[in-house]
Design an enzyme around this catalytic site. Structure first.
Site, PDB file in Angstrom:
ATOM      1  N   HIS A  34     -16.940 -19.310  64.252  1.00  0.00           N
ATOM      2  CA  HIS A  34     -17.174 -19.257  62.816  1.00  0.00           C
ATOM      3  C   HIS A  34     -18.362 -18.363  62.460  1.00  0.00           C
ATOM      4  CE1 HIS A  34     -16.933 -20.737  58.696  1.00  0.00           C
ATOM      5  NE2 HIS A  34     -18.241 -20.939  58.720  1.00  0.00           N
ATOM      6  N   HIS A  87     -13.207 -22.122  53.256  1.00  0.00           N
ATOM      7  CA  HIS A  87     -13.596 -23.513  53.493  1.00  0.00           C
ATOM      8  C   HIS A  87     -12.325 -24.288  53.820  1.00  0.00           C
ATOM      9  CE1 HIS A  87     -17.518 -25.834  52.597  1.00  0.00           C
ATOM     10  NE2 HIS A  87     -17.755 -24.841  53.410  1.00  0.00           N
TER      11      HIS A  87
END
Length: 728
Positions: A34, A87
């Site tokens: 990430h 998200h």
């Protein structure tokens, strides 16, 4: 997650010792997929990110682009910021807070550049609309975006919504933000000078969001909704609004040297990246961080992803004024340490818990060299479909139906800039001359900033490379339909587990396709985000390259999509209607509804010239309406153009299903009182076919080789109202 043996070996060798627990956890998060883009960074060099309009390119919290001067066309001193984030995992575990905190994070990325946020876009992807769980996720995500965006006073002006069965166990929530600033207000995330103070402003630090970066770097487990809830942050939009205004004051007064918002990996991520970008180090006392909960450990203070927090580099003489501004807006403020030479050092309870080279943390993660399999070409396998059934099914599909149920929940007019509202090909914001603030005094003519965002999983599932190219061309066409010339783009590259060769092959293909198309269009890709490991028990998601693109035009009076009822109808850029190529239905909503497969129609090589010509046509006095033709084909385009005015269209001369439902991008339908003028502008660039005329009766009539379709505006509106009908 925990550090792999190979990563631990690298770290131990570099440190010449075993890492402390705090260091190991910090590396685990900052070296996660990430944060470090270990599987994607080797591919991202394919994107061209430079141009005379680009002020800050990839690598900062947001990109910065100069708007063109309305008289000379040269880059001006009025800048916009572009940023996009995902998200995804948090929005599956907790759709409301996951989506809301995604909005909060992308807005703070905008603040950290010295900009005022002026618009949001959301691109949302869910499983089959007929599933109860999909509707639960959709309603929660939309409510989270709405409540947060409306509370902070930033309009959500556009985006996209798609349903595909492969998102069932892993929806995608991609959010983009545009900000406005002037040249002298620009701030970056590179620390400037040793001796300056590091100041934390905003909410107190709690234990929410712990390990969020590592959580986002692994497949979702079957029990993720319960077991991973602590990794999801909790948002407070009212504090974010105070932070927006406090940030504006700090920038106005020139108190900030550099800034970074606290997102993935919390304080540890923001502060270490800030000093690493400046080639400096830091000395931080973690006990000085204002905390919401008692007895927090060093790891919790470092890695918690509590929301509404900013890390500022401040000159020593400005600290008290920064503290006073924070107090004025009822925000917490902690002087947590200072920029220094050498290592990134954190102390806690009298002990040194972190002492590492900041560049090792920020940039030291080794890249992955992964195996891949090239995507296979689909075979042609088309079912027999009744024309009337096809029209009703495609026009009423949740993918092509009206999205008003979503955007009516958003305040898209706050700030008084939204000149073209949601539901059109692109939103247009009014950037008025001489102002870089929402309350600026100058309200004269200025620049229209057009914004389009989205992707189509049907396209990239059918052909990842050509589907990604089509996404770029379609977003550029959306801007051109409003008379805007594309300026820059940011991307959110969503993929599944890259360790699977078939998945990584598809991901490589969408990167190449998007990069090639943006290069052809001369649109620099100035920033973005990568989200991998979007797998769940139900399988991998389709490769999904969301693109957010902005364009500029003089003024902000753009042609509508709805017909006026007074002009001829021209199909521009459609080689199927021109008889130049046979229709290909791969990736179409028609096949998604009825089954079958076919090759995906690649965008025309002349797409860049078409986009430029369409932007000029949209500005012509005789142009009454313009609408891009893509999702759902001409059937959906014409259905969306009908309202009080109708249309009489002749599409005979070829296969009806192919002509009505193919989704080749780089085309538009134009209503004009000057057909010859359109022919002259587009001659030699793209085919122009006169397909009929607009009428005053509000009825859509389509003549084909297999019969006539006739629907009133009321009947079409009823077909297209499926989201509201099913969800209200």
């Amino acid at each position: 997650m925990s550090l792999s043996d190979s990563d631990r070996e690298i770290i131990t060798t570099e440190l010449d010792r075993e890492p402390t627990r705090a260091e190991a956890t910090l590396f685990e998060n900052l070296w996660s997929e990430h944060c470090a883009y270990r599987s994607s960074r080797p591919l991202l060099g394919a994107f061209e990110s430079e141009g005379e309009q680009v002020v800050v390119g990839p690598g900062d919290d947001a990109a910065v682009v100069a708007l063109p001067d309305t008289e000379t066309g040269e880059p001006s001193e009025t800048y916009v910021t572009l940023g996009i984030e995902s998200h995804n995992h948090p929005s599956y575990v907790d759709p409301y807070d996951g989506a809301a905190t995604g909005i909060g994070g992308i807005v703070r990325d905008t603040l950290s550049m010295g900009a005022y946020p002026i618009a949001l876009m959301d691109s949302l992807y869910f499983g089959g609309f007929d599933r109860d769980h999909t509707r639960y996720l959709l309603e929660g995500v939309v409510e989270g975006i709405s409540d947060y965006g409306n509370a902070i006073g930033v309009p959500t002006v556009g985006g996209s919504l798609a349903f595909h069965p492969d998102y069932e166990g892993n929806p995608l929530v991609n959010v983009a933000c545009v900000g406005l600033l002037s040249e002298e207000r620009l701030v970056t995330a590179a620390a400037k000078r040793a001796g300056n103070k590091l100041v934390l402003v905003g909410n107190a630090t709690g234990r929410d969001g712990l390990g969020g970066a590592s959580f986002a770097s692994e497949d979702l487990a079957e029990d993720a909704e319960t077991e991973d809830r602590p990794a999801v942050q909790v948002g407070d939009p009212y504090t974010e609004k105070l932070l927006i205004e406090a940030n504006e004051t700090l920038i106005d007064e020139g108190l900030i040297e550099s800034a970074r918002d606290l997102g993935a990996a919390g304080l540890g991520g923001a502060s270490s990246e800030l000093v690493a970008k400046g080639g400096l180090g830091a000395r931080i006392d973690l006990e000085r961080v204002h905390q919401r909960e008692p007895n927090m450990t060093a790891v919790e203070v470092l890695l918690a992803e509590s929301q509404e927090r900013m890390c500022y580099e401040v000159r020593p003489e400005s600290v008290e004024r920064v503290r006073a501004v924070a107090d004025r807006f009822d925000l917490g403020c902690s002087v947590i340490g200072e920029v220094a030479e050498g290592n990134y050092v954190c102390e806690f309870d009298g002990e040194t818990v972190v002492d590492v080279a900041p560049e090792l943390l920020a940039d030291g993660a080794p890249m992955n060299d992964l195996a891949y399999v090239e995507p296979a070409d689909p075979e042609r396998d088309l079912p027999e479909i009744d024309l009337q059934d096809a029209f009703e099914a495609v026009v009423s599909s949740p993918n092509t139906a009206s999205k008003e149920w979503v955007y009516r929940q958003y305040d898209h007019e706050v700030g008084l800039r939204t000149a073209v509202k949601p539901g059109d090909d692109a939103a247009v914001l009014a950037i008025r001359e001489g102002t870089d603030r929402p309350d600026g005094a100058n309200r004269g003519p200025g620049t229209g900033l057009a914004i389009s965002a989205g992707a189509d999983p049907n396209w990239t599932a059918a052909d990842p490379y050509e589907g990604a190219r089509a996404i770029a061309v379609e977003n550029a066409t959306n801007l051109a339909a409003k008379g805007a010339t594309p300026l820059a783009a940011v991307d959110c590259l969503n993929g599944a587990n890259p360790e699977k060769p078939e998945v990584y092959g598809g991901f490589r293909a969408i990167v190449s396709g998007l990069a090639d198309a943006c290069s052809d269009l001369s649109v620099p890709v100035v920033g973005g985000n990568v989200s991998l490991y979007n797998d769940s028990a139900t399988g991998p998601i389709p490769p999904t390259p969301t693109l957010a693109m902005v364009g500029a035009r003089a003024g902000y009076d753009a042609p509508p999509t709805r017909l006026a009822g007074e002009g001829a109808l021209l199909a521009v850029g459609d080689p199927v209607l021109a008889g130049d190529v046979a229709p290909e239905l791969g990736g179409s909503e028609l096949l998604a509804r009825f089954g079958g497969s076919d090759r995906f129609p690649a965008p025309a090589e002349g797409a860049p010239a078409f986009v430029g010509a369409l932007a000029e046509v949209a500005e012509d006095e005789g142009t009454l309406a313009v609408h891009d033709a893509s999702h759902g084909g001409l059937a959906v385009t014409l259905a969306e153009m009908v309202g009080e005015a109708g249309a009489r269209v002749d599409l005979s001369g070829g296969p009806a299903l192919g002509r009505l439902f193919h989704e080749r991008v780089g085309r538009a339908v134009i209503e004009t009182t000057d057909p010859e003028g359109v022919h002259e502008r587009v001659a030699g660039v793209a085919p122009v076919v006169e397909i009929g005329e607009a009428t005053a009766d509000g009825v859509l009539e389509i003549e084909t080789d297999t019969g006539e379709l006739t629907s009133s505006a009321a009947e079409i509106a009823d077909l297209r109202d499926v989201l509201a009908r099913e969800l209200d």
